[in-house]
Design a protein around this motif. Structure first.
Motif, PDB file in Angstrom:
ATOM      1  N   UNK A  32       9.716   6.921  -7.057  1.00 47.18           N
ATOM      2  CA  UNK A  32       9.189   5.746  -6.366  1.00 47.18           C
ATOM      3  C   UNK A  32      10.109   5.362  -5.215  1.00 47.18           C
ATOM      4  N   UNK A  33      11.430   5.519  -5.429  1.00 47.91           N
ATOM      5  CA  UNK A  33      12.382   5.195  -4.374  1.00 47.91           C
ATOM      6  C   UNK A  33      12.075   6.020  -3.133  1.00 47.91           C
ATOM      7  N   UNK A  75       3.588  -1.025  -2.662  1.00 50.13           N
ATOM      8  CA  UNK A  75       3.454  -0.904  -4.118  1.00 50.13           C
ATOM      9  C   UNK A  75       2.079  -0.371  -4.484  1.00 50.13           C
ATOM     10  N   UNK A  76       1.041  -0.848  -3.765  1.00 52.04           N
ATOM     11  CA  UNK A  76      -0.317  -0.392  -4.058  1.00 52.04           C
ATOM     12  C   UNK A  76      -0.460   1.100  -3.770  1.00 52.04           C
ATOM     13  N   UNK A  77       0.124   1.529  -2.617  1.00 45.65           N
ATOM     14  CA  UNK A  77       0.052   2.956  -2.291  1.00 45.65           C
ATOM     15  C   UNK A  77       0.795   3.787  -3.323  1.00 45.65           C
ATOM     16  N   UNK A  78       1.938   3.276  -3.787  1.00 41.58           N
ATOM     17  CA  UNK A  78       2.688   4.011  -4.806  1.00 41.58           C
ATOM     18  C   UNK A  78       1.850   4.133  -6.079  1.00 41.58           C
ATOM     19  N   UNK A  79       1.178   3.028  -6.448  1.00 39.90           N
ATOM     20  CA  UNK A  79       0.348   3.058  -7.650  1.00 39.90           C
ATOM     21  C   UNK A  79      -0.769   4.088  -7.509  1.00 39.90           C
ATOM     22  N   UNK A  80      -1.445   4.065  -6.355  1.00 41.48           N
ATOM     23  CA  UNK A  80      -2.616   4.937  -6.172  1.00 41.48           C
ATOM     24  C   UNK A  80      -2.238   6.388  -5.932  1.00 41.48           C
ATOM     25  N   UNK A 138       0.031  -7.479  -2.462  1.00 41.32           N
ATOM     26  CA  UNK A 138       0.638  -6.288  -1.882  1.00 41.32           C
ATOM     27  C   UNK A 138       1.291  -6.618  -0.541  1.00 41.32           C
ATOM     28  N   UNK A 139       0.776  -7.656   0.112  1.00 46.35           N
ATOM     29  CA  UNK A 139       1.300  -7.966   1.442  1.00 46.35           C
ATOM     30  C   UNK A 139       2.799  -8.273   1.429  1.00 46.35           C
TER      31      UNK A 139
END
Lengths: 295, 307
Positions: free
Chosen positions: B200-201, B210-215, A5-6
């Motif tokens: 997502x944009x 990306x992780x925050x978007x997933x969660x 993720x970084x």
């Protein structure tokens, strides 16, 4: 997971993300691990089926053996070629059953999508409710009822109960609603076509891709079904592969000399469906959640 | 191009046509669903009464039993043990299978993933393998004399046996996870693909990772599909039959009544007691329905109760 993720965070700060060489490495690695896990047993049985009974216990797990043809010959000779009969039965059950299922689903799905009539919601809810009915409540009474009709232990007893597919009707309804424009149906009506003509000439061709999906799902479900034929059939000449394989396993589990026979049987019963699955990739669609839980 | 677009318009003046189209489905529904369900309920309320020594014609007759069979099913210790085993097994299968399916679906939907098509097809492939064959493949892979994992396991435990009393439930759960993860992944992934990319944009422009978007974006969007797959998996798990039945020939740690459905089968076809089998079948169906609806309720209260 979090290490990947970084770079994503660093890149996200810029309007146009720079391509980092490690971008996508973590998801790619996770998915490849999943792929290895899922392919391993299939690869293993393909290899194990090439080994002679001796090689099975002595050679390395992934070393190809020298006994494939003798294994296949042994399997085909097993009890006068009953394995080929099982294969033929399975093709018959799954082929005929899934064709009829797609036909019934097409008719019902079209009617539910394109007509308004009293009782429409009731019929739809009843048919769809079938998804929630556990097979256990159905299989035993189906056996008893078919026995009374003199059909237990016949091909009919495996074929007939597997034609109705609530999921197939649900999918067919979605496809009919999406693929058959009302205007086209109405134009055909104005041209004087009857209800049956409109269905067969206008709607059916448009629904065909969706019906292939219905066919494939039901074909797989029937090919893989164990409980129903296990309950219905006593005569092993009517068995499908699943029940046949089970009896082969039950007979040979304590005799390591029969393991190669069982493994070859498992391999041969997997290949047709895997081949069908790989060649029909684009028809495997699972839009079952769309619209299903909207309310 | 047609000039008028009436999205809700249906073909009116139908007459008998829709009923004729529906007739095959309805006839099959009545014969192979409604009638069997009714017959199961009827049987579950009956029992055999034996008069005299139970020999000869007419000494056994079927009589009304009320709820006796249900009382027996609910008081049956063997059945309860089956429920406990299936509860442990089901919790394992559901969390691991759906957890992996969710992770795989999210990973497939990541922007820069490579070989995604290959992985997607490979993970879905076990769906094409019959449950009996899957159990057989894994069963042989568990056999101490054949298992490629055996050497590794014996490094930790000299007595290691993947088909032993303490391990067999995990081994069995692995078969179900292997068979089901791909289908569930595909359902979740298909749902994700239907989400407009702009969602997502927008999050990315706001600086989300990306992780925050997933969660925070994808998982909430997936909730209805996750609920649906959970309910279907729950219904399937409650009636587990194929895996333990097909694994039995390879190990002596699985009894003939390991799962409740195996007990129904044994009652009906080995012991010949259709009436208690019918009652037990209804109890299993009832538990499956209660669990599914209970789950739906809990989820609904969680998701929408606060708003």
């Amino acid at each position: 997971m979090s290490t990947g993720v970084l770079p994503a965070r660093a890149a996200a700060r810029h309007a146009r993300p720079r391509l980092h060489p490690l971008r996508g490495a973590v998801p790619t690695a996770v998915l490849l691990l999943g792929a290895v896990y899922c392919l391993f047993p299939v690869t293993w049985v393909l290899i194990a089926a090439t080994k002679t009974p001796g090689e099975l216990f002595s050679t390395a797990t992934l070393a190809i053996g020298s006994g494939l043809w003798s294994n296949i010959a042994d399997l085909l000779a097993y009890r006068d070629g009953v394995f080929l009969l099982w294969l033929g039965n399975t093709v018959l059950y799954a082929g005929v059953g899934a064709t009829l299922s797609a036909a019934v689903s097409a008719l019902a799905g079209y009617a539910l999508a394109k007509y308004r009539f009293p009782g429409r919601n009731l019929v739809f809810n009843l048919l769809i409710g079938g998804i929630l009915v556990p097979a256990v409540v159905l299989a035993i009474p189906q056996y008893l009822l078919l026995s009374k009709a003199g059909l237990a232990d016949t091909y009919w007893s495996v074929l007939l109960p597997q034609i109705l597919s609530p999921y197939g009707i649900y999918l067919a309804r979605i496809y009919a609603a999406a693929a058959v424009p009302d205007a086209l149906v109405e134009a055909a009506r104005i041209d004087g076509a009857g209800h049956g003509q409109i269905f067969f000439r206008v709607a059916l061709p448009l629904m065909t891709p969706g019906l292939v999906t219905v066919f494939l799902f039901q074909f797989t479900a029937i090919w893989n079904n164990f409980l129903l034929p296990f309950i219905m059939l006593g005569d092993d000449r009517a068995f499908p592969l699943t029940v046949g394989l089970y009896t082969l396993l039950a007979a040979g589990a304590n005799q390591p000399s029969l393991y190669n026979l069982i493994l070859t049987g498992a391999m041969l019963s997997i290949i047709p469906l895997v081949a069908l699955f790989l060649t029909m990739q684009r028809y495997w669609r699972t839009d079952l959640s769309r619209g299903a839980v909207k309310s | 191009m047609t000039g008028t677009k009436r999205s809700g318009a249906r073909v009116a003046r139908a007459g008998a046509a829709p009923y004729l189209f529906l007739a095959p489905a309805v006839v099959l529904f009545v014969l192979f669903m409604a009638l069997p369900i009714g017959y199961t309920i009827y049987l579950s309320l009956r029992r055999t009464q034996v008069s005299g020594l139970g020999l000869g014609r007419g000494s056994r007759r079927e009589v009304f039993a009320g709820l006796d069979n249900y009382a027996a099913a609910i008081g049956d210790a063997e059945l309860w043990l089956g429920w406990l085993r299936v509860l442990g097994y089901g919790a394992l299968v559901l969390t691991v299978m759906l957890g992996l399916a969710l992770i795989f679906a999210l990973m497939l939907d990541t922007a820069h993933v490579r070989l995604a098509r290959f992985s997607r097809i490979a993970i879905f492939l076990p769906y094409a393998v019959p449950g009996v064959a899957a159990t057989l493949l894994w069963g042989f892979l568990y056999l101490p004399s054949l298992s490629p994992f055996q050497g590794l396991l014996e490094l930790f435990d000299g007595e290691a046996n993947l088909l032993g009393a303490g391990t067999v439930v995990y081994s069995m759960a692995n078969v179900a996870v292997w068979g089901g993860v791909g289908f569930n992944m595909l359902v979740l992934y298909t749902t994700l693909r239907a989400v407009p990319r702009e969602y997502y944009e927008a999050a990315r422009i706001d600086g989300a990772t990306e992780l925050q978007i997933a969660l925070r974006v994808k998982i909430p969007l997936l909730t209805p599909a996750i609920i649906l797959t959970t309910v279907f998996s729950l219904i399937a798990t409650v009636q587990v039959f194929t895996e333990p039945t097909a694994l039995r020939p390879l190990t002596n740690t699985i009894g003939s009544t390991w799962s409740p459905l195996m007990k129904v089968y044994r009652d009906a076809f080995v012991a010949g007691d259709l009436y208690s089998a019918a009652a037990t079948a209804i109890v299993i169906a009832g538990i499956a329905l209660v669990l599914s609806f209970g789950f739906l309720r809990i989820v609904k209260n969680r998701a929408f109760g606060e708003g």
